[in-house]
Scaffold this motif. Structure first.
Motif, mmCIF file in Angstrom:
data_model
loop_
_atom_site.group_PDB
_atom_site.id
_atom_site.type_symbol
_atom_site.label_atom_id
_atom_site.label_comp_id
_atom_site.label_asym_id
_atom_site.label_seq_id
_atom_site.Cartn_x
_atom_site.Cartn_y
_atom_site.Cartn_z
ATOM 1 N N LYS A 296 -0.950 -20.821 93.908
ATOM 2 C CA LYS A 296 -0.083 -19.782 94.436
ATOM 3 C C LYS A 296 0.642 -20.214 95.704
ATOM 4 C CE LYS A 296 -2.159 -16.378 96.268
ATOM 5 N NZ LYS A 296 -2.680 -15.106 96.783
ATOM 6 N N LYS A 297 -0.085 -20.850 96.591
ATOM 7 C CA LYS A 297 0.480 -21.123 97.917
ATOM 8 C C LYS A 297 1.092 -22.514 98.020
ATOM 9 C CE LYS A 297 -0.452 -20.030 102.687
ATOM 10 N NZ LYS A 297 -1.135 -18.986 103.442
ATOM 11 N N GLU B 22 -9.413 2.800 104.264
ATOM 12 C CA GLU B 22 -8.335 3.730 104.617
ATOM 13 C C GLU B 22 -8.597 5.114 104.033
ATOM 14 O OE1 GLU B 22 -4.854 1.603 103.325
ATOM 15 O OE2 GLU B 22 -5.289 -0.031 104.721
ATOM 16 N N HIS C 101 -1.808 -9.852 95.621
ATOM 17 C CA HIS C 101 -1.635 -10.788 96.749
ATOM 18 C C HIS C 101 -0.772 -11.978 96.344
ATOM 19 C CE1 HIS C 101 -5.082 -13.723 95.618
ATOM 20 N NE2 HIS C 101 -4.927 -12.893 94.602
ATOM 21 N N HIS C 102 0.024 -11.807 95.280
ATOM 22 C CA HIS C 102 0.947 -12.857 94.849
ATOM 23 C C HIS C 102 2.363 -12.541 95.318
ATOM 24 C CE1 HIS C 102 -2.453 -13.242 92.038
ATOM 25 N NE2 HIS C 102 -2.171 -14.529 92.079
ATOM 26 N N LYS C 103 3.236 -13.534 95.190
ATOM 27 C CA LYS C 103 4.638 -13.277 95.477
ATOM 28 C C LYS C 103 5.165 -12.252 94.476
ATOM 29 C CE LYS C 103 6.433 -17.096 92.668
ATOM 30 N NZ LYS C 103 7.546 -16.513 91.907
ATOM 31 N N LEU C 104 6.207 -11.546 94.876
ATOM 32 C CA LEU C 104 6.784 -10.519 94.013
ATOM 33 C C LEU C 104 7.731 -11.177 93.030
ATOM 34 C CD1 LEU C 104 7.143 -7.495 93.419
ATOM 35 C CD2 LEU C 104 8.959 -7.476 95.128
ATOM 36 N N GLY C 105 7.461 -10.975 91.734
ATOM 37 C CA GLY C 105 8.275 -11.611 90.705
ATOM 38 C C GLY C 105 9.314 -10.662 90.147
ATOM 39 N N PHE D 247 3.129 3.349 94.155
ATOM 40 C CA PHE D 247 2.231 2.820 95.189
ATOM 41 C C PHE D 247 2.137 1.314 95.003
ATOM 42 C CE2 PHE D 247 0.799 7.176 94.817
ATOM 43 C CZ PHE D 247 0.412 7.531 96.097
ATOM 44 N N LEU D 248 2.695 0.570 95.928
ATOM 45 C CA LEU D 248 2.606 -0.892 95.863
ATOM 46 C C LEU D 248 1.939 -1.367 97.130
ATOM 47 C CD1 LEU D 248 6.236 -1.872 94.725
ATOM 48 C CD2 LEU D 248 4.358 -1.023 93.336
ATOM 49 N N ARG D 249 0.922 -2.197 96.972
ATOM 50 C CA ARG D 249 0.242 -2.734 98.146
ATOM 51 C C ARG D 249 0.086 -4.229 97.960
ATOM 52 N NH1 ARG D 249 -2.931 -0.256 102.144
ATOM 53 N NH2 ARG D 249 -3.517 -1.866 103.614
ATOM 54 N N PHE D 250 0.922 -4.974 98.651
ATOM 55 C CA PHE D 250 0.868 -6.435 98.608
ATOM 56 C C PHE D 250 0.579 -6.924 100.019
ATOM 57 C CE2 PHE D 250 3.223 -7.913 94.644
ATOM 58 C CZ PHE D 250 3.396 -6.670 94.076
ATOM 59 N N GLU D 251 -0.379 -7.839 100.139
ATOM 60 C CA GLU D 251 -0.569 -8.537 101.416
ATOM 61 C C GLU D 251 -0.916 -9.986 101.096
ATOM 62 O OE1 GLU D 251 -3.018 -6.768 104.470
ATOM 63 O OE2 GLU D 251 -2.465 -4.741 103.861
ATOM 64 N N PRO D 252 -0.489 -10.899 101.969
ATOM 65 C CA PRO D 252 -0.749 -12.320 101.706
ATOM 66 C C PRO D 252 -2.168 -12.719 102.087
ATOM 67 C CG PRO D 252 0.556 -12.089 103.699
ATOM 68 C CD PRO D 252 0.361 -10.698 103.151
#
Lengths: 318, 318
Positions: free
Chosen positions: B299-300, B126, B94-98, B107-112
């Motif tokens: 983070k934010k 799911e 749930h972090h920004k993509l570095g 498999f990449l799963r990012f959500e804010p």
């Protein structure tokens, strides 16, 4: 309105997934608009006509900081020219992760499936939204196109299941017959100039050291009629030489994929490309053509082998 | 066995999410094993004991090319030291993509959302898998910890909904009382040496130009007892000077977050840090402390402001 777009030299998945994702986001309360980053290929207008959907407009120049959603790509070399200045808030993609970064945490959904549209169907289901008929046409067509009706090694059970789920919603009774129609539309290249044929499904990839990468242009023509393409080999070779020089690339190759036989014969314009293709694929170039056998997937077979080759070369130099 | 691990200086989310994701993948037929990348903080043993789960072992050195799954981080500076040589096949974050890249589609799963565990609950749903009690304890605790029981601005409706869903499965009747117990455990810092306090929840971030980044170490102490931390200010300042020099950093700061009041007073060890914090947050440093008000999320709020500051500086120089 959140702009949603696929890669440069858009294929059916890039266009269909932009339209479907923009519609899905809008239905979820986030108004979004699909765009394209170039001219349509020969297959996509056939699909849009079947779905009864207009082609998305060309992406205008977006101001710095504009929030955008990417589908079917993530590398800056394949995206809007000023991607670095935009704020990528969403990505739905099935490619390897390239040089993308985000300023803030975003929604990223990557899975190693055969088509972005397969992931968009998952997003509909997870949001418990029904699939509308036009979206079903678009997703079905994108999956058949990207997987060459399940012939590509990128095909997964999820792609097959998605097609089985979408066909009745779209109203397609005979998926095999529809796929053949789609491939015939894709193969009807007419009197398209060689330079356009080369760039129709064409991506530039950086290889080797990030600081000083080798940049290669890799085109693919998927066709049920490879004889037509090889009949224009001399013109295509000229176009590849011209593209290499005009775009300052280190190499240009063009894979000619025989859809129905699942084979790939690659046009090799120069000695440098021939040496790399020999080293990466153990495939000799004879009369400007290297036979790559059943290695038909740029994403899963061609690019990873070139990546491995250039990384090994960079390490050998270091 | 696929190794699954969170970031260096693991917090409760890094440990809990590694355990839960490894368990989920194993249940889905992909045998996986959770690891940690450092010592546990003061809160996590309390959580593991509640859940009846052992701490994961330290990550061993993995051979080049080993497939791995990352949770709760994606930047190489926060990961296994040889991450560049490993093959990242899965990320839940749930972090920004570095600076993450992958060799193959993954498999990449990012959500804010406020916590990686919130995404892991989605993955259970799911996959239509029930949540087991120990996993519910781990996810519930991670969400309460990462969001400071919904006080952090990173909190989303998904995090609240996840806690409401998980509490009955874990058997937690009074979530507020449990969160206070958790924060008391987190705040019980005892006679921990100052150098360890600094590094307990500490990440190194590159800022500005990718080619020649400024590297800053940013620590956070979240506590219900900030008086204890400020009582040790002199020792902590010494530890920050030492870390800056030993790790070749351009700056080191330590946010002291008062959990119950939702405020952040940051320890500033030198004039350079003071100037940057003044420019980025308009917060003057008085007696080594900059009052950041309610900017409690690294983070934010903290990292994005510093990122913006250093990018503007880089552009001004260019």
């Amino acid at each position: 309105m959140l702009p949603v777009f696929g890669h440069l030299n858009p294929d059916t998945d890039a266009i269909a997934s932009a339209l479907v994702y923009a519609h899905l986001l809008s239905r979820q309360g986030l108004p979004a608009q699909a765009y394209r980053l170039g001219d349509l290929n020969f297959e996509t207008p056939f699909v849009l006509q079947k779905a009864g959907v207009e082609a998305p407009p060309l992406l205008p120049v977006l101001g710095a900081g504009t929030a955008v959603a990417l589908v079917d790509h993530n590398e800056s070399a394949q995206s809007a020219p000023n991607l670095r200045d935009l704020q990528v808030t969403r990505v739905v993609d099935h490619h390897k992760l390239g040089d993308l970064t985000t300023m803030q945490p975003g929604f990223l959904r990557f899975e190693p499936v055969g088509c972005t549209a397969t992931l968009l169907l998952k997003l509909h289901r997870e949001a418990r939204l029904s699939v509308e008929q036009a979206d079903a046409w678009l997703m079905l067509s994108a999956i058949l196109s990207d997987t060459l009706h399940f012939r590509s090694p990128t095909t997964t059970p999820d792609d097959r299941e998605a097609v089985a789920f979408l066909a009745p919603i779209a109203g397609v009774r005979d998926v095999t017959a529809y796929a053949l129609e789609l491939f015939a539309a894709k193969s009807d290249l007419g009197d398209t100039p060689a330079a356009e044929l080369l760039k129709m499904d064409y991506k530039v990839f950086p290889f080797g050291e990030a600081a000083a990468p080798q940049r290669w242009g890799i085109g693919v023509i998927e066709t049920t009629n490879p004889g037509y393409v090889f009949g224009r080999q001399a013109e295509l070779m000229d176009a590849m030489h011209a593209a290499r020089q005009a775009d300052g690339l280190d190499g240009v190759v063009l894979g000619v994929v025989d859809i129905l036989n699942g084979t790939n014969r690659m046009l090799i314009p120069g000695e440098m490309e021939a040496a790399v293709v020999q080293a990466a694929f153990e495939a000799p170039t004879v009369n400007g053509v290297a036979d790559l056998g059943n290695r038909i997937s740029r994403k899963k077979q061609i690019v990873p082998a070139l990546e491995k080759h250039f990384e090994a070369s960079a390490e050998a130099r270091a």
